[in-house]
Design a protein around this motif. Structure first.
Motif, PDB file in Angstrom:
ATOM      1  N   ASN A 197      16.218 -40.419  -5.634  1.00 42.42           N
ATOM      2  CA  ASN A 197      17.566 -40.585  -5.102  1.00 42.42           C
ATOM      3  C   ASN A 197      18.489 -39.509  -5.667  1.00 42.42           C
ATOM      4  O   ASN A 197      18.422 -39.190  -6.861  1.00 42.42           O
ATOM      5  CB  ASN A 197      18.128 -41.950  -5.492  1.00 42.42           C
ATOM      6  N   ILE A 198      19.368 -38.985  -4.852  1.00 43.93           N
ATOM      7  CA  ILE A 198      20.326 -37.996  -5.327  1.00 43.93           C
ATOM      8  C   ILE A 198      21.605 -38.122  -4.519  1.00 43.93           C
ATOM      9  O   ILE A 198      21.583 -38.538  -3.357  1.00 43.93           O
ATOM     10  CB  ILE A 198      19.751 -36.571  -5.216  1.00 43.93           C
ATOM     11  N   ARG A 199      22.708 -37.797  -5.150  1.00 43.69           N
ATOM     12  CA  ARG A 199      23.976 -37.706  -4.415  1.00 43.69           C
ATOM     13  C   ARG A 199      24.664 -36.414  -4.812  1.00 43.69           C
ATOM     14  O   ARG A 199      24.693 -36.026  -5.979  1.00 43.69           O
ATOM     15  CB  ARG A 199      24.875 -38.911  -4.684  1.00 43.69           C
ATOM     16  N   PHE A 200      25.205 -35.722  -3.824  1.00 45.55           N
ATOM     17  CA  PHE A 200      25.939 -34.485  -4.007  1.00 45.55           C
ATOM     18  C   PHE A 200      27.417 -34.760  -3.743  1.00 45.55           C
ATOM     19  O   PHE A 200      27.776 -35.150  -2.626  1.00 45.55           O
ATOM     20  CB  PHE A 200      25.436 -33.400  -3.043  1.00 45.55           C
ATOM     21  N   ILE A 201      28.240 -34.568  -4.741  1.00 44.77           N
ATOM     22  CA  ILE A 201      29.681 -34.814  -4.601  1.00 44.77           C
ATOM     23  C   ILE A 201      30.387 -33.467  -4.516  1.00 44.77           C
ATOM     24  O   ILE A 201      30.271 -32.625  -5.414  1.00 44.77           O
ATOM     25  CB  ILE A 201      30.219 -35.630  -5.787  1.00 44.77           C
ATOM     26  N   GLN A 202      31.125 -33.252  -3.431  1.00 40.71           N
ATOM     27  CA  GLN A 202      31.817 -31.986  -3.218  1.00 40.71           C
ATOM     28  C   GLN A 202      33.139 -31.969  -3.975  1.00 40.71           C
ATOM     29  O   GLN A 202      33.923 -32.924  -3.917  1.00 40.71           O
ATOM     30  CB  GLN A 202      32.056 -31.774  -1.720  1.00 40.71           C
ATOM     31  N   LEU A 203      33.393 -30.855  -4.672  1.00 43.80           N
ATOM     32  CA  LEU A 203      34.622 -30.735  -5.479  1.00 43.80           C
ATOM     33  C   LEU A 203      35.736 -29.992  -4.755  1.00 43.80           C
ATOM     34  O   LEU A 203      36.878 -30.006  -5.220  1.00 43.80           O
ATOM     35  CB  LEU A 203      34.309 -30.016  -6.795  1.00 43.80           C
ATOM     36  N   VAL A 231      23.952 -26.004  -0.298  1.00 41.77           N
ATOM     37  CA  VAL A 231      24.737 -26.473  -1.442  1.00 41.77           C
ATOM     38  C   VAL A 231      25.175 -25.275  -2.269  1.00 41.77           C
ATOM     39  O   VAL A 231      24.362 -24.462  -2.702  1.00 41.77           O
ATOM     40  CB  VAL A 231      23.901 -27.437  -2.318  1.00 41.77           C
ATOM     41  N   GLU A 232      26.482 -25.166  -2.499  1.00 39.97           N
ATOM     42  CA  GLU A 232      27.052 -24.072  -3.286  1.00 39.97           C
ATOM     43  C   GLU A 232      27.477 -24.583  -4.659  1.00 39.97           C
ATOM     44  O   GLU A 232      28.056 -25.656  -4.784  1.00 39.97           O
ATOM     45  CB  GLU A 232      28.282 -23.486  -2.572  1.00 39.97           C
ATOM     46  N   ASP A 233      27.189 -23.778  -5.685  1.00 37.02           N
ATOM     47  CA  ASP A 233      27.586 -24.063  -7.071  1.00 37.02           C
ATOM     48  C   ASP A 233      27.066 -25.434  -7.523  1.00 37.02           C
ATOM     49  O   ASP A 233      27.821 -26.322  -7.919  1.00 37.02           O
ATOM     50  CB  ASP A 233      29.109 -23.998  -7.219  1.00 37.02           C
ATOM     51  N   LEU A 234      25.760 -25.571  -7.477  1.00 34.00           N
ATOM     52  CA  LEU A 234      25.097 -26.829  -7.841  1.00 34.00           C
ATOM     53  C   LEU A 234      25.107 -27.034  -9.351  1.00 34.00           C
ATOM     54  O   LEU A 234      24.781 -26.131 -10.120  1.00 34.00           O
ATOM     55  CB  LEU A 234      23.652 -26.798  -7.327  1.00 34.00           C
ATOM     56  N   LYS A 235      25.449 -28.248  -9.790  1.00 31.52           N
ATOM     57  CA  LYS A 235      25.367 -28.634 -11.197  1.00 31.52           C
ATOM     58  C   LYS A 235      24.976 -30.108 -11.270  1.00 31.52           C
ATOM     59  O   LYS A 235      25.577 -30.941 -10.594  1.00 31.52           O
ATOM     60  CB  LYS A 235      26.704 -28.431 -11.919  1.00 31.52           C
ATOM     61  N   THR A 264      22.886 -37.460 -10.143  1.00 29.58           N
ATOM     62  CA  THR A 264      24.202 -37.152  -9.586  1.00 29.58           C
ATOM     63  C   THR A 264      24.467 -35.666  -9.780  1.00 29.58           C
ATOM     64  O   THR A 264      24.345 -35.141 -10.896  1.00 29.58           O
ATOM     65  CB  THR A 264      25.320 -37.949 -10.274  1.00 29.58           C
ATOM     66  N   ALA A 265      24.792 -34.973  -8.687  1.00 28.32           N
ATOM     67  CA  ALA A 265      25.056 -33.536  -8.738  1.00 28.32           C
ATOM     68  C   ALA A 265      26.434 -33.238  -8.161  1.00 28.32           C
ATOM     69  O   ALA A 265      26.889 -33.926  -7.230  1.00 28.32           O
ATOM     70  CB  ALA A 265      23.986 -32.768  -7.969  1.00 28.32           C
ATOM     71  N   LEU A 266      27.076 -32.237  -8.705  1.00 28.02           N
ATOM     72  CA  LEU A 266      28.359 -31.757  -8.184  1.00 28.02           C
ATOM     73  C   LEU A 266      28.139 -30.406  -7.511  1.00 28.02           C
ATOM     74  O   LEU A 266      27.201 -29.676  -7.837  1.00 28.02           O
ATOM     75  CB  LEU A 266      29.373 -31.605  -9.314  1.00 28.02           C
TER      76      LEU A 266
END
Length: 561
Positions: free
Chosen positions: A332-338, A300-304, A277-279
């Motif tokens: 598997n990965i998911r990118f959640i936008q803040l 993807v900007e400001d990946l964590k 899981t990445a933000l």
């Protein structure tokens, strides 16, 4: 790269580490010599500051360069990650070349002397860190990162690369606990240009079989190449990870399984792994790839990464030695936008994704009816046996759990194999409750009271190893060789001790076990030092072939008496 880039590095080091580098040994020397010493030591300090995520003051205090440093210019033990950093640094005023073979061999010899350890070969700066080093060496899960940092532009020569590779292969004979990282001028410049903490990480990532969620917060999910994750790790570690989650824990049962899957069955990795899981502040799909959801390129900007540090670390570890296989795996990965989300949302995602219950290998032991039989039989004698996760052992001494039971049974074998496995990765002994090695340890013939006595013997061995004030390498033998010693104690005493009908060992038996333990330890040290005087002991006692060799020699000498 050019003199301009070297100037940027120099100005940064002067500004960051002014008055933070010890130069007392250069008092009275020329300004040129003092400046070179300052810059060389500052390169080591910066390397530790950037890779260990510590302050400039901490990094400056971790510099060990000086007469008698044995090739080690910086040393820092990251207790959170069980990672010991050993650094060699070189400042090149002309910005050319790399590091010659003699310099790197001196560094590798110094690493050997740290591992043994031989503190008499080091200067006062390193000896002042002996407690820290000893703490790292006593921890069986400690990993070593060797870092060579220099301001030349050239790559290392083929001969130097071969020396390093041979050194790593020799040390990593039981597990990959030592890694080597090279930072040349271009690497240092780019790291400094981004800042010590680094600008927000920006990546373009290829996601296959992707999907999206728009409400209440935007997110994309799908599969990415495991090799991409490895690349992120190498380029952005440690700032790739949110500061409030666990970092990579090294050789754990779970992480070893991840590495083994990548090495042996990379095409099945997606099926076996929970993913990452990445933000990010924003994620945008690029036109490349069209409208199909089979494949897309995303900015993807400001990946964590907030969940999946163990997965990412294990992927990076596997990629260092098995690049081709890792390239076959996807994760598997998911990118959640803040963006536009409440401030609390990031903290809530991080907390909740890291507090899910995880199934461990030992949990599957609960499916074996023999475990319940043992528990019920022992209960009739007032002894509490815990084999299910979540059960709590009573506070009295007459209780034990599945871990102690497994280790005791593994050590009470004629051969050394299972004792070594218990030391190296106990979870392998629980891999499949339908077959060996588990069935060899737990089956219908296991007498519950005998099992309890075996656990008591194991505890007595541990007492025998801990009650004497061992020091130096002898102390490391007592810590890392404990399962080996226990196997020999069982081999020599168990028939005598088993004759007693009582379920508890007597005071006399306790003293007998402790005396035997201490005698065996001394004999073990003599044999192991004859055969492997340079060995890293945490690794030696996880190496089955070497342990078999030592075990055979010990038995031969005992039979000859």
């Amino acid at each position: 790269m050019s003199q301009f880039h070297l100037g940027v590095i120099k100005n940064y080091l002067v500004e960051t580490f002014n008055d933070k580098i010890d130069l007392k040994d250069y008092e009275g020397k020329s300004e040129h010599d003092r400046t070179n010493a300052f810059l060389t030591r500052s390169v080591a300090a910066y390397t530790m500051m950037a890779l260990c995520d510590i302050t400039a003051d901490e990094a400056g205090a971790s510099v060990t360069d000086g007469f008698g440093d044995n090739g080690i210019d910086g040393l820092y033990y990251n207790q959170k990650e069980n990672l010991l950093f050993l650094v060699q640094s070189k400042w090149r005023n002309d910005g050319t070349g790399s590091v010659d073979r003699g310099e790197i061999q001196k560094f590798l010899l110094g690493v050997r002397d740290i591992i043994v350890p031989r503190f008499d070969r080091f200067n006062e700066k390193i000896n002042k860190r002996s407690t820290e080093i000893d703490q790292a060496l006593r921890n069986a899960n400690t990993n070593f990162m060797l870092v060579l940092a220099y301001t030349g532009q050239s790559d290392l020569s083929t001969e130097v690369e071969k020396d390093i590779q041979t050194f790593l292969e020799e040390l990593n004979d039981s597990s990959d606990f030592v890694t080597f990282k090279t930072l040349k001028q271009s690497n240092l410049y780019h790291m400094i240009a981004k800042g010590a903490q680094g600008d927000p990480i920006k990546v373009d990532v290829a996601i296959s079989n992707w999907g999206s969620i728009e409400e209440p917060n935007k997110a994309y999910y799908g599969q990415v190449a495991a090799s991409d994750i490895a690349q992120w790790w190498e380029e952005y570690y440690p700032r790739l990870f949110s500061p409030n989650i666990r970092m990579f824990l090294g050789d754990t049962d779970v992480n070893d399984n991840i590495v083994n899957t990548l090495k042996n069955e990379p095409e099945k990795f997606w099926y076996y792994n929970n993913g990452i899981t990445a933000l990010c502040s924003t994620i945008k799909k690029k036109p490349l790839g069209g409208a199909t959801r089979e494949y897309g390129i995303f900015e993807v900007e400001d990946l964590k990464i907030v969940n999946g540090a163990q997965t990412a670390g294990a992927i990076a570890k596997a990629a260092r030695s098995n690049t081709e296989n890792v390239e076959k795996a996807v994760v598997n990965i998911r990118f959640i936008q803040l963006k536009d989300s409440p401030e609390v949302f990031e903290r809530e995602i991080t907390r909740n994704t890291n507090t899910q219950n995880r199934i461990e290998k030992r949990d599957f032991v609960a499916l074996d009816p023999e475990q319940e039989r043992i528990k019920d039989e022992l209960k009739l004698h007032g002894i509490n046996y815990v084999y299910k996760s979540g059960e709590i052992a009573s506070s009295n001494e007459e209780n034990f759990d599945i871990v102690e039971a497994t280790v005791a049974r593994a050590c009470n074998q004629l051969e050394i194999d299972l004792a070594v496995q218990a030391k190296r990765e106990i979870g392998k002994l629980w891999d499949n409750i339908e077959k060996a090695p588990y069935k060899k340890l737990f089956n219908a013939s296991v007498n519950s009271l005998e099992l309890w006595k075996q656990v008591q013997i194991l505890r007595a061995v541990e007492e025998g190893l801990s009650e004497k004030d061992y020091a130096g390498r002898e102390r490391l033998y007592a810590i890392h060789g404990n399962r080996f010693v226990a196997n020999l104690v069982f081999r020599e005493l168990y028939e005598i001790l088993a004759k007693e009908q009582s379920s508890m060992i007597t005071e006399e038996q306790l003293n007998l076990i402790k005396d035997k333990t201490q005698n065996i330890l001394q004999d073990l040290i003599i044999i192991a030092e004859e055969k492997y005087p340079e060995a890293m002991l945490a690794s030696l006692f996880k190496n089955l072939s070497k342990c078999k060799e030592i075990h055979t020699e010990y038995v031969k000498r005992q039979n000859a008496q």
